[in-house]
Design an enzyme around this catalytic site. Structure first.
Site, PDB file in Angstrom:
ATOM      1  CB  SER A 156      -0.914   0.007   1.233  1.00 11.29           C
ATOM      2  OG  SER A 156      -1.568   1.257   1.374  1.00 11.29           O
ATOM      3  CE1 TYR A 169      -5.367  -1.637   3.998  1.00  9.36           C
ATOM      4  CE2 TYR A 169      -4.037   0.357   3.902  1.00  9.36           C
ATOM      5  CZ  TYR A 169      -4.587  -0.742   3.279  1.00  9.36           C
ATOM      6  OH  TYR A 169      -4.357  -0.957   1.942  1.00  9.36           O
TER       7      TYR A 169
END
Length: 249
Positions: A156, A169
Site C-alpha cells: 500500500s 491498516y
C-alpha cells in the site's frame, strides 16, 4: 528488467498455471482473475460471498477461459482445520500450486489510537497479516511442487508514507511487506519460489471508497487497467525476481 507497468503478456503466458487468488469476488481480485484466466490460467477463486464468486465464475466461463474453481472461506472466522481441509482439497484436485496472490484484505477502523476499538484492530490485523501468513505456510508444500511458483503480497502507499489516523491498516501493511521480505530470504534455498509485493495505488474499489468517501471516483482508474504487473509476477517472465515491491501505477 521489464517494467511491470508496461508489461505486454503473450496470449498463453499463463497456460495451465494453477493460480489461487484471495478476495476474488470483486475489485482488483476479480479483475486479475478474469485477466489471468484469459491468458490460460486455471483460477481458484477465493472469497466470502459465494454468490459473487459464482458471478465471477460465470464471467470466466462465458469468456471461453478454463473453468475455474470456487473456494469460499471467511479468513476472519477460519480455524486451522479449515486451512488443512482447503490444502487437502487443492492437493487432491491439482497436485500443485503455481501462484498465490494475497489480495484479500480489510481497511478496518480509521481512528486515533487513543480511541481505537481493540476488537476491530485485532480483526484487521488478523485478516491482513495472520491469514496470509497461515495460508502461505499451508500452501508452501504445494507451491514447491510447481516448477516456477510465485507468491504475491499486496502492499500500500501508506507503507513508504506513514500518516496519522490509519488505525490497524497501516501497521498491517508494514507487517505484510516485512513478511514478504522475510519469506523471500527464507526461501533462498528454493530459488524457484519467488516472493514479491505489489502496490496497486489509487484504484476505484470499495476499499478506496471506505478510505476516501468524499473523493471523486471518476478520477480513479478501474481495476482492470492495472492488471499487467500482476500478470507479470504470476507468469514466467518474472522468474528470478524475489523480495521486491513494485508499483502498479
Amino acid at each position: 528488467m521489464i517494467d511491470p507497468r508496461n508489461y505486454q503478456p503473450r496470449a498463453d503466458v499463463l497456460h495451465d498455471r494453477v493460480v489461487l487468488i484471495t478476495g476474488a469476488s470483486g475489485g482488483i481480485g476479480k479483475a486479475v482473475a478474469l485477466a489471468a484466466a484469459r491468458h490460460g490460467a486455471r483460477i481458484i477463486l477465493h472469497g466470502r460471498n459465494i454468490r459473487k464468486l459464482e458471478a465471477v465464475y460465470d464471467d470466466i466461463v462465458g469468456g471461453g477461459a478454463p473453468r475455474p474453481s470456487i473456494l469460499p472461506m471467511d479468513f476472519e472466522k477460519a480455524g486451522p482445520d479449515d486451512y488443512d481441509r482447503m490444502v487437502a482439497a487443492l492437493e487432491q484436485e491439482f497436485g500443485r500450486l503455481d501462484a498465490l496472490l494475497h489480495n484479500a484484505g480489510m481497511l478496518g477502523e480509521r481512528a486515533p489510537i487513543e480511541h481505537a476499538d481493540v476488537a476491530k484492530w485485532m480483526r484487521t490485523m488478523h485478516v491482513n497479516v495472520n491469514a496470509p501468513f497461515i495460508l502461505t505456510r499451508c500452501c508452501l508444500p504445494l507451491l514447491k511442487q510447481a516448477k516456477d511458483p510465485s507468491i504475491i503480497f499486496t502492499s500500500s502507499g501508506v507503507v513508504p508514507r506513514p500518516r496519522a489516523f490509519w488505525g490497524a491498516y497501516l501497521p498491517s501493511k508494514w507487517a505484510s511487506d516485512g513478511l514478504m521480505r522475510m519469506l523471500a530470504q527464507e526461501l533462498e534455498a528454493h530459488p524457484a519460489v519467488r516472493v514479491n509485493s505489489l502496490n496497486p495505488g489509487k484504484v476505484r474499489t470499495n476499499m478506496r471508497l471506505q478510505a476516501y468517501p468524499a473523493e471523486d471516483r471518476a478520477t480513479l482508474p478501474e481495476a482492470d487497467t492495472i492488471v499487467a504487473p500482476y500478470l507479470f509476477l504470476l507468469g514466467p517472465d518474472s522468474r528470478g525476481i524475489t523480495g521486491e515491491t513494485f508499483e502498479c501505477q
